[in-house]
Each structure stands twice: as structure tokens, then as C-alpha cells.
Design a protein around this motif. Structure first.
Motif, PDB file in Angstrom:
ATOM      1  N   ALA A 275       0.791  -1.278  -0.051  1.00 34.96           N
ATOM      2  CA  ALA A 275      -0.024   0.177  -0.083  1.00 34.96           C
ATOM      3  C   ALA A 275       1.020   1.071   0.061  1.00 34.96           C
ATOM      4  O   ALA A 275       0.606   2.414   0.773  1.00 34.96           O
ATOM      5  CB  ALA A 275      -0.930   0.037   1.451  1.00 34.96           C
ATOM      6  N   THR A 276       1.832   1.199  -0.746  1.00 33.17           N
ATOM      7  CA  THR A 276       3.026   2.364  -0.736  1.00 33.17           C
ATOM      8  C   THR A 276       3.227   2.705  -2.334  1.00 33.17           C
ATOM      9  O   THR A 276       4.197   1.853  -2.725  1.00 33.17           O
ATOM     10  CB  THR A 276       4.036   1.980  -0.110  1.00 33.17           C
ATOM     11  OG1 THR A 276       3.989   1.524   1.326  1.00 33.17           O
ATOM     12  CG2 THR A 276       5.112   3.136  -0.108  1.00 33.17           C
ATOM     13  N   PRO A 277       2.631   3.333  -3.019  1.00 34.14           N
ATOM     14  CA  PRO A 277       2.680   3.948  -4.270  1.00 34.14           C
ATOM     15  C   PRO A 277       4.315   4.414  -4.338  1.00 34.14           C
ATOM     16  O   PRO A 277       4.607   5.504  -3.607  1.00 34.14           O
ATOM     17  CB  PRO A 277       1.957   5.183  -4.687  1.00 34.14           C
ATOM     18  CG  PRO A 277       0.590   5.012  -3.750  1.00 34.14           C
ATOM     19  CD  PRO A 277       1.227   4.465  -2.459  1.00 34.14           C
ATOM     20  N   THR A 278       5.037   3.853  -5.264  1.00 35.30           N
ATOM     21  CA  THR A 278       6.352   4.180  -5.353  1.00 35.30           C
ATOM     22  C   THR A 278       6.994   4.410  -6.716  1.00 35.30           C
ATOM     23  O   THR A 278       6.577   3.851  -7.519  1.00 35.30           O
ATOM     24  CB  THR A 278       7.170   2.677  -4.852  1.00 35.30           C
ATOM     25  OG1 THR A 278       6.807   2.598  -3.695  1.00 35.30           O
ATOM     26  CG2 THR A 278       8.781   3.213  -5.142  1.00 35.30           C
ATOM     27  N   ALA A 279       7.626   5.453  -6.787  1.00 33.09           N
ATOM     28  CA  ALA A 279       8.504   5.745  -8.410  1.00 33.09           C
ATOM     29  C   ALA A 279       9.846   5.356  -7.891  1.00 33.09           C
ATOM     30  O   ALA A 279      10.387   5.801  -6.841  1.00 33.09           O
ATOM     31  CB  ALA A 279       8.201   7.071  -8.477  1.00 33.09           C
TER      32      ALA A 279
ATOM     33  N   PHE B  51      20.407   6.502 -18.925  1.00 30.63           N
ATOM     34  CA  PHE B  51      21.431   5.947 -17.770  1.00 30.63           C
ATOM     35  C   PHE B  51      20.696   5.011 -16.989  1.00 30.63           C
ATOM     36  O   PHE B  51      21.180   4.264 -16.017  1.00 30.63           O
ATOM     37  CB  PHE B  51      22.231   6.874 -17.217  1.00 30.63           C
ATOM     38  CG  PHE B  51      22.752   7.917 -18.014  1.00 30.63           C
ATOM     39  CD1 PHE B  51      23.555   7.429 -19.016  1.00 30.63           C
ATOM     40  CD2 PHE B  51      22.725   9.316 -17.548  1.00 30.63           C
ATOM     41  CE1 PHE B  51      24.258   8.522 -19.868  1.00 30.63           C
ATOM     42  CE2 PHE B  51      23.089  10.139 -18.632  1.00 30.63           C
ATOM     43  CZ  PHE B  51      23.904   9.877 -19.517  1.00 30.63           C
ATOM     44  N   CYS B  52      19.348   4.791 -17.120  1.00 31.22           N
ATOM     45  CA  CYS B  52      18.627   4.165 -15.949  1.00 31.22           C
ATOM     46  C   CYS B  52      17.132   3.662 -16.354  1.00 31.22           C
ATOM     47  O   CYS B  52      16.629   4.296 -17.541  1.00 31.22           O
ATOM     48  CB  CYS B  52      18.500   4.978 -14.743  1.00 31.22           C
ATOM     49  SG  CYS B  52      17.587   6.440 -14.819  1.00 31.22           S
ATOM     50  N   THR B  53      16.320   2.840 -15.887  1.00 25.79           N
ATOM     51  CA  THR B  53      15.027   2.690 -15.944  1.00 25.79           C
ATOM     52  C   THR B  53      14.230   3.019 -14.947  1.00 25.79           C
ATOM     53  O   THR B  53      14.416   3.061 -13.477  1.00 25.79           O
ATOM     54  CB  THR B  53      14.846   1.039 -16.238  1.00 25.79           C
ATOM     55  OG1 THR B  53      15.687   0.571 -17.115  1.00 25.79           O
ATOM     56  CG2 THR B  53      13.384   0.614 -16.276  1.00 25.79           C
ATOM     57  N   ARG B  54      12.956   3.640 -15.024  1.00 29.26           N
ATOM     58  CA  ARG B  54      12.154   4.093 -14.336  1.00 29.26           C
ATOM     59  C   ARG B  54      11.032   3.021 -13.902  1.00 29.26           C
ATOM     60  O   ARG B  54      10.507   2.253 -14.802  1.00 29.26           O
ATOM     61  CB  ARG B  54      11.252   5.247 -14.603  1.00 29.26           C
ATOM     62  CG  ARG B  54      10.174   5.840 -13.553  1.00 29.26           C
ATOM     63  CD  ARG B  54       9.531   7.061 -14.091  1.00 29.26           C
ATOM     64  NE  ARG B  54       8.404   7.271 -13.042  1.00 29.26           N
ATOM     65  CZ  ARG B  54       8.168   8.316 -12.531  1.00 29.26           C
ATOM     66  NH1 ARG B  54       8.994   9.364 -12.768  1.00 29.26           N
ATOM     67  NH2 ARG B  54       7.261   8.523 -11.694  1.00 29.26           N
ATOM     68  N   LEU B  55      10.598   2.770 -12.795  1.00 30.78           N
ATOM     69  CA  LEU B  55       9.669   1.864 -12.262  1.00 30.78           C
ATOM     70  C   LEU B  55       8.495   2.391 -11.399  1.00 30.78           C
ATOM     71  O   LEU B  55       8.826   3.430 -10.625  1.00 30.78           O
ATOM     72  CB  LEU B  55      10.053   0.659 -11.411  1.00 30.78           C
ATOM     73  CG  LEU B  55      11.410  -0.239 -11.867  1.00 30.78           C
ATOM     74  CD1 LEU B  55      11.711  -1.108 -10.830  1.00 30.78           C
ATOM     75  CD2 LEU B  55      11.002  -0.764 -13.386  1.00 30.78           C
ATOM     76  N   ASP B  56       6.918   2.195 -11.720  1.00 34.70           N
ATOM     77  CA  ASP B  56       6.250   2.798 -10.828  1.00 34.70           C
ATOM     78  C   ASP B  56       5.343   1.557 -10.536  1.00 34.70           C
ATOM     79  O   ASP B  56       4.848   0.839 -11.341  1.00 34.70           O
ATOM     80  CB  ASP B  56       5.240   3.732 -11.939  1.00 34.70           C
ATOM     81  CG  ASP B  56       5.990   4.931 -12.073  1.00 34.70           C
ATOM     82  OD1 ASP B  56       6.330   5.965 -11.280  1.00 34.70           O
ATOM     83  OD2 ASP B  56       6.729   5.180 -13.501  1.00 34.70           O
ATOM     84  N   GLY B  57       4.815   1.757  -9.189  1.00 38.48           N
ATOM     85  CA  GLY B  57       3.640   0.938  -8.794  1.00 38.48           C
ATOM     86  C   GLY B  57       4.039   0.515  -7.271  1.00 38.48           C
ATOM     87  O   GLY B  57       4.658   1.410  -6.808  1.00 38.48           O
TER      88      GLY B  57
ATOM     89  N   GLY C 183       4.923  -5.322 -15.010  1.00 36.50           N
ATOM     90  CA  GLY C 183       3.776  -4.635 -14.589  1.00 36.50           C
ATOM     91  C   GLY C 183       4.379  -3.336 -13.838  1.00 36.50           C
ATOM     92  O   GLY C 183       3.200  -2.579 -13.291  1.00 36.50           O
ATOM     93  N   VAL C 184       5.422  -3.251 -13.730  1.00 36.84           N
ATOM     94  CA  VAL C 184       5.913  -1.815 -12.859  1.00 36.84           C
ATOM     95  C   VAL C 184       6.702  -1.062 -13.610  1.00 36.84           C
ATOM     96  O   VAL C 184       7.370   0.151 -13.360  1.00 36.84           O
ATOM     97  CB  VAL C 184       6.499  -2.303 -11.624  1.00 36.84           C
ATOM     98  CG1 VAL C 184       5.537  -2.891 -10.441  1.00 36.84           C
ATOM     99  CG2 VAL C 184       7.729  -3.160 -11.803  1.00 36.84           C
ATOM    100  N   PHE C 185       6.954  -1.286 -15.089  1.00 38.54           N
ATOM    101  CA  PHE C 185       7.977  -0.544 -16.058  1.00 38.54           C
ATOM    102  C   PHE C 185       7.305   0.638 -16.017  1.00 38.54           C
ATOM    103  O   PHE C 185       5.949   0.655 -16.563  1.00 38.54           O
ATOM    104  CB  PHE C 185       8.237  -1.335 -17.167  1.00 38.54           C
ATOM    105  CG  PHE C 185       9.010  -0.582 -18.273  1.00 38.54           C
ATOM    106  CD1 PHE C 185      10.306  -0.605 -18.223  1.00 38.54           C
ATOM    107  CD2 PHE C 185       8.079  -0.101 -19.270  1.00 38.54           C
ATOM    108  CE1 PHE C 185      11.189  -0.140 -19.046  1.00 38.54           C
ATOM    109  CE2 PHE C 185       9.138   0.663 -20.211  1.00 38.54           C
ATOM    110  CZ  PHE C 185      10.260   0.602 -20.203  1.00 38.54           C
ATOM    111  N   GLY C 186       8.086   1.788 -16.014  1.00 41.87           N
ATOM    112  CA  GLY C 186       7.574   3.126 -16.278  1.00 41.87           C
ATOM    113  C   GLY C 186       7.906   3.419 -17.530  1.00 41.87           C
ATOM    114  O   GLY C 186       7.145   3.718 -18.498  1.00 41.87           O
ATOM    115  N   ARG C 187       9.265   3.832 -17.681  1.00 44.93           N
ATOM    116  CA  ARG C 187       9.978   4.091 -18.955  1.00 44.93           C
ATOM    117  C   ARG C 187      11.480   3.978 -18.878  1.00 44.93           C
ATOM    118  O   ARG C 187      12.139   3.975 -17.854  1.00 44.93           O
ATOM    119  CB  ARG C 187       9.476   5.495 -19.368  1.00 44.93           C
ATOM    120  CG  ARG C 187       9.836   6.715 -18.376  1.00 44.93           C
ATOM    121  CD  ARG C 187       9.561   8.041 -18.878  1.00 44.93           C
ATOM    122  NE  ARG C 187       9.679   8.996 -17.994  1.00 44.93           N
ATOM    123  CZ  ARG C 187      10.599   9.941 -17.897  1.00 44.93           C
ATOM    124  NH1 ARG C 187      11.458   9.672 -19.083  1.00 44.93           N
ATOM    125  NH2 ARG C 187      10.939  10.840 -17.161  1.00 44.93           N
TER     126      ARG C 187
END
Length: 202
Positions: free
Chosen positions: A119-123, A159-165, A151-155
Motif C-alpha cells: 500500500a505504498t505507491p512508489t516511483a 542511464f536508468c530505467t524508471r519503475l512505478d507501482g 507490470g511496474v515498468f515506467g519508461r
């Protein structure tokens, strides 16, 4: 094998000390299987990945539960040839022959699917470094393919990958990247930044 992380937690509030000290209680269930050393810059947490990553997740989630904007920064490493083996890091996850890349991707996806809901929305954004192998880009591209299906891939970012979920799935994906890509006993590092409750609109 040696595995661990240098971790810094940054709550964006005047009561940053209270948020940090309160969040540290989230490490209590893991302390018997970790070695933890703190100084004025960061906290070293040494232990097997299956304990290390849930501990990082719960530390971050506890700080985020205050509602304050919180950032966790971590340098995570395994198999560094400059570090001595440590019995506390013993794990069945790292060792033996390397399975085919597709098999490892499927296992990584299953691990994310089993992640608890915190229950912690995280970027988050992270970079994976596979050291000392001629096929390191194959491993990194394999990891990116896994992340795009997780299911958590942002973009992708420079130099890095963003995750959201949720923090549960995000930290499970980062743990899978750490354990499933690169040689099982090889040197692999991750540069991680995770954020919750940011006031900045996307």
C-alpha cells in the motif's frame, strides 16, 4: 559471496530524525539475518538478497507511511572481488550454473507476481551493472525485457530505467534484476533511487 547495500533515507520534513528513527523499527524482524552499520552518511546493510530487499522495502514503506515525501538512495552490490566472503550472505539464490536467459526472465516475472502489497505507491529508477563478462549487454537487455513485462515498468531514461507501482512489486522487481541477471556468483551492482509522496506532478 558478499552482498549488501549502502543506504541513505531522506525524508523531506523538519522532523526528518523522527521519521528515520521511526522507520528503523521496520528492520527489527530482519536484524538476526543482517549486519547493519550506521555512520553519519549512510547505513551499510549486509546479508542475503532474500532478506536484504524486503528489509529495504519495509524501511522505505515505513518512512513513506508518514505521508512525507521520502527518498531512499542505495548502492547495492554482490560478488565484488574486493570484498571478503561473509557467511551471513549465504543464499541458495546465487550459485550453481547459470540457467538460460528466458528461464530466468520467467522466474523473475513469477517473483514480482508473488510480491506482497505494501500500500505504498512508489516511483523508482535504477541502473544495473553486470561486471567482468563479455555478454553483459545481453544480460542487461534481458533484464529490460523482463521489466517491460513486469507490470511496474515506467519508461526508459538516460542511464536508468524508471519503475512505478506498489513498493512490494517495485522492490521485488529490483531484487529479481539483482539476482537473476549476470553470473550467479559474479559481480553485479545496482544504483537505486526510490521516491514516495513527491509533490512534483509527473
Amino acid at each position: 559471496m558478499f552482498s549488501g547495500a549502502q543506504v541513505s533515507l531522506y525524508p523531506m520534513t523538519d522532523d526528518f530524525v523522527g521519521v528515520i528513527t521511526g522507520a528503523l523499527a521496520a528492520l527489527d524482524p530482519y536484524r538476526e539475518r543482517l549486519r547493519i552499520e550506521t555512520d553519519d552518511i549512510s547505513t551499510l546493510i549486509v546479508g542475503p538478497p532474500e532478506v536484504l530487499f524486503p528489509a529495504l522495502r519495509d524501511l522505505f514503506s515505513a518512512a513513506a507511511a508518514t505521508g512525507r515525501h521520502c527518498v531512499l538512495s542505495a548502492a547495492i552490490s554482490r560478488g565484488c572481488p574486493g570484498e571478503p566472503d561473509d557467511e551471513i550472505c549465504a543464499t541458495p539464490l546465487l550459485g550453481g550454473p547459470r540457467e538460460p536467459l528466458e528461464t530466468r526472465k520467467d522466474a523473475a516475472l513469477a517473483e514480482v507476481a508473488r510480491a506482497p502489497d505494501k500500500a505504498t505507491p512508489t516511483a523508482a529508477q535504477f541502473s544495473l551493472y553486470v561486471m567482468g563478462t563479455g555478454d553483459h549487454m545481453d544480460e542487461i537487455y534481458g533484464c529490460i525485457d523482463f521489466l517491460k513485462r513486469s507490470g511496474v515498468f515506467g519508461r526508459s531514461k538516460n542511464f536508468c530505467t524508471r519503475l512505478d507501482g506498489d513498493a512490494g512489486a517495485v522492490f521485488a522487481a529490483i531484487e529479481a534484476a539483482f539476482c537473476r541477471f549476470g553470473p550467479p556468483e559474479g559481480h553485479v551492482t545496482i544504483d537505486l533511487t526510490a521516491s514516495a509522496n513527491s509533490p512534483t506532478p509527473r
